[in-house]
Write a protein that holds these residues in place. Structure first.
Motif, PDB file in Angstrom:
ATOM      1  N   GLU A  67       0.803  -1.212   0.000  1.00 16.67           N
ATOM      2  CA  GLU A  67       0.000   0.000   0.000  1.00 16.67           C
ATOM      3  C   GLU A  67       0.844   1.274   0.000  1.00 16.67           C
ATOM      4  N   ARG A  68       1.948   1.265   0.732  1.00 14.93           N
ATOM      5  CA  ARG A  68       2.774   2.468   0.803  1.00 14.93           C
ATOM      6  C   ARG A  68       3.963   2.434  -0.152  1.00 14.93           C
ATOM      7  N   GLY A  69       4.214   1.288  -0.782  1.00 16.20           N
ATOM      8  CA  GLY A  69       5.240   1.195  -1.807  1.00 16.20           C
ATOM      9  C   GLY A  69       6.670   1.084  -1.314  1.00 16.20           C
ATOM     10  N   PHE A  70       6.876   0.635  -0.084  1.00 13.82           N
ATOM     11  CA  PHE A  70       8.221   0.435   0.440  1.00 13.82           C
ATOM     12  C   PHE A  70       8.894  -0.718  -0.301  1.00 13.82           C
ATOM     13  N   THR A  71      10.196  -0.636  -0.461  1.00 14.67           N
ATOM     14  CA  THR A  71      10.955  -1.799  -0.913  1.00 14.67           C
ATOM     15  C   THR A  71      11.060  -2.751   0.274  1.00 14.67           C
ATOM     16  N   LEU A  72      11.468  -3.986   0.018  1.00 15.95           N
ATOM     17  CA  LEU A  72      11.612  -4.931   1.131  1.00 15.95           C
ATOM     18  C   LEU A  72      12.662  -4.443   2.119  1.00 15.95           C
ATOM     19  N   GLU A  73      13.778  -3.944   1.602  1.00 20.32           N
ATOM     20  CA  GLU A  73      14.828  -3.431   2.488  1.00 20.32           C
ATOM     21  C   GLU A  73      14.322  -2.226   3.270  1.00 20.32           C
ATOM     22  N   GLY A  74      13.603  -1.357   2.596  1.00 18.47           N
ATOM     23  CA  GLY A  74      13.052  -0.176   3.266  1.00 18.47           C
ATOM     24  C   GLY A  74      12.069  -0.559   4.360  1.00 18.47           C
ATOM     25  N   ALA A  75      11.232  -1.550   4.079  1.00 19.95           N
ATOM     26  CA  ALA A  75      10.269  -2.011   5.079  1.00 19.95           C
ATOM     27  C   ALA A  75      10.982  -2.638   6.273  1.00 19.95           C
ATOM     28  N   LYS A  76      12.034  -3.417   6.010  1.00 19.21           N
ATOM     29  CA  LYS A  76      12.805  -4.030   7.107  1.00 19.21           C
ATOM     30  C   LYS A  76      13.410  -2.960   7.997  1.00 19.21           C
ATOM     31  N   ILE A  77      14.035  -1.959   7.379  1.00 22.19           N
ATOM     32  CA  ILE A  77      14.665  -0.877   8.143  1.00 22.19           C
ATOM     33  C   ILE A  77      13.608  -0.116   8.925  1.00 22.19           C
ATOM     34  N   HIS A  78      12.498   0.176   8.275  1.00 29.29           N
ATOM     35  CA  HIS A  78      11.417   0.921   8.937  1.00 29.29           C
ATOM     36  C   HIS A  78      10.893   0.155  10.151  1.00 29.29           C
ATOM     37  N   LEU A  79      10.737  -1.144  10.013  1.00 33.53           N
ATOM     38  CA  LEU A  79      10.245  -1.959  11.122  1.00 33.53           C
ATOM     39  C   LEU A  79      11.255  -2.019  12.268  1.00 33.53           C
ATOM     40  N   LYS A  80      12.531  -2.113  11.937  1.00 32.64           N
ATOM     41  CA  LYS A  80      13.553  -2.206  12.986  1.00 32.64           C
ATOM     42  C   LYS A  80      13.719  -0.888  13.733  1.00 32.64           C
ATOM     43  N   GLU A  81      13.736   0.218  13.000  1.00 39.13           N
ATOM     44  CA  GLU A  81      14.017   1.515  13.628  1.00 39.13           C
ATOM     45  C   GLU A  81      12.810   2.097  14.342  1.00 39.13           C
ATOM     46  N   ASN A  82      11.643   1.921  13.777  1.00 42.54           N
ATOM     47  CA  ASN A  82      10.448   2.585  14.311  1.00 42.54           C
ATOM     48  C   ASN A  82       9.331   1.599  14.606  1.00 42.54           C
ATOM     49  N   GLN A  83       9.660   0.444  15.140  1.00 42.65           N
ATOM     50  CA  GLN A  83       8.654  -0.603  15.266  1.00 42.65           C
ATOM     51  C   GLN A  83       7.441  -0.163  16.093  1.00 42.65           C
ATOM     52  N   LYS A  84       7.650   0.407  17.257  1.00 45.53           N
ATOM     53  CA  LYS A  84       6.534   0.809  18.118  1.00 45.53           C
ATOM     54  C   LYS A  84       5.714   1.907  17.448  1.00 45.53           C
ATOM     55  N   LYS A  85       6.387   2.890  16.909  1.00 42.71           N
ATOM     56  CA  LYS A  85       5.710   4.014  16.255  1.00 42.71           C
ATOM     57  C   LYS A  85       4.927   3.524  15.029  1.00 42.71           C
ATOM     58  N   THR A  86       5.526   2.636  14.253  1.00 44.68           N
ATOM     59  CA  THR A  86       4.879   2.092  13.065  1.00 44.68           C
ATOM     60  C   THR A  86       3.649   1.285  13.442  1.00 44.68           C
ATOM     61  N   LEU A  87       3.763   0.454  14.482  1.00 40.55           N
ATOM     62  CA  LEU A  87       2.621  -0.347  14.921  1.00 40.55           C
ATOM     63  C   LEU A  87       1.482   0.533  15.397  1.00 40.55           C
ATOM     64  N   ASP A  88       1.790   1.590  16.133  1.00 40.64           N
ATOM     65  CA  ASP A  88       0.760   2.499  16.616  1.00 40.64           C
ATOM     66  C   ASP A  88       0.035   3.180  15.453  1.00 40.64           C
ATOM     67  N   LYS A  89       0.799   3.674  14.485  1.00 39.17           N
ATOM     68  CA  LYS A  89       0.197   4.331  13.321  1.00 39.17           C
ATOM     69  C   LYS A  89      -0.652   3.345  12.528  1.00 39.17           C
ATOM     70  N   PHE A  90      -0.149   2.128  12.381  1.00 39.28           N
ATOM     71  CA  PHE A  90      -0.881   1.128  11.619  1.00 39.28           C
ATOM     72  C   PHE A  90      -2.204   0.784  12.303  1.00 39.28           C
ATOM     73  N   GLU A  91      -2.189   0.656  13.615  1.00 38.37           N
ATOM     74  CA  GLU A  91      -3.421   0.362  14.354  1.00 38.37           C
ATOM     75  C   GLU A  91      -4.444   1.484  14.158  1.00 38.37           C
ATOM     76  N   ILE A  92      -3.984   2.724  14.183  1.00 41.90           N
ATOM     77  CA  ILE A  92      -4.885   3.856  13.972  1.00 41.90           C
ATOM     78  C   ILE A  92      -5.472   3.809  12.569  1.00 41.90           C
ATOM     79  N   ILE A  93      -4.634   3.556  11.573  1.00 44.75           N
ATOM     80  CA  ILE A  93      -5.110   3.477  10.189  1.00 44.75           C
ATOM     81  C   ILE A  93      -6.124   2.356  10.040  1.00 44.75           C
ATOM     82  N   ARG A  94      -5.841   1.208  10.640  1.00 45.05           N
ATOM     83  CA  ARG A  94      -6.763   0.077  10.552  1.00 45.05           C
ATOM     84  C   ARG A  94      -8.118   0.403  11.176  1.00 45.05           C
ATOM     85  N   LYS A  95      -8.099   1.055  12.335  1.00 41.81           N
ATOM     86  CA  LYS A  95      -9.363   1.422  12.983  1.00 41.81           C
ATOM     87  C   LYS A  95     -10.137   2.429  12.144  1.00 41.81           C
TER      88      LYS A  95
END
Length: 110
Positions: A67-95
């Motif tokens: 949906e956001r067009g991240f590369t696999l490497e970009g998604a891995k880095i994003h998950l490692k660096e900002n995991q809590k922040k990313t999960l919170d934003k994702f939960e808000i978007i899902r709701k």
């Protein structure tokens, strides 16, 4: 993205997951190898059994890559660096997506 999986199950097969996300099972297996946060259980035959936590992680990976067009490497880095922040934003978007779907259904009933 809203997926339709039964909420009362403890484990889901790879076929159920692939159908819910509308992707091939091979993509789910590939993501399992690429992303450390995916750890489905395997039975004696080697069949993958995904927990609801795995489904949440797959939703997050799907959101970042498809949906956001991240590369696999970009998604891995994003998950490692900002995991809590990313999960919170994702939960808000899902709701918000769930609320939008409910409002659309109400609108159609009028």
């Amino acid at each position: 993205m809203h997926i339709n999986l039964p909420q009362d199950k403890l484990y889901y097969s790879i076929g159920e997951i692939a159908k819910a996300f509308d992707v091939n099972a091979s993509l789910i297996r590939f993501w399992e190898k690429e992303f450390d946060i995916l750890k489905p259980k395997k039975n004696a035959k080697g069949n993958r059994k995904f927990t609801p936590e795995d489904v949440k992680n797959l939703q997050l990976i799907y959101h970042l890559v498809k949906e956001r067009g991240f590369t696999l490497e970009g998604a891995k880095i994003h998950l490692k660096e900002n995991q809590k922040k990313t999960l919170d934003k994702f939960e808000i978007i899902r709701k918000l997506e769930t609320i939008k779907a409910q409002l659309s259904a109400l609108k159609n009933e009028l």
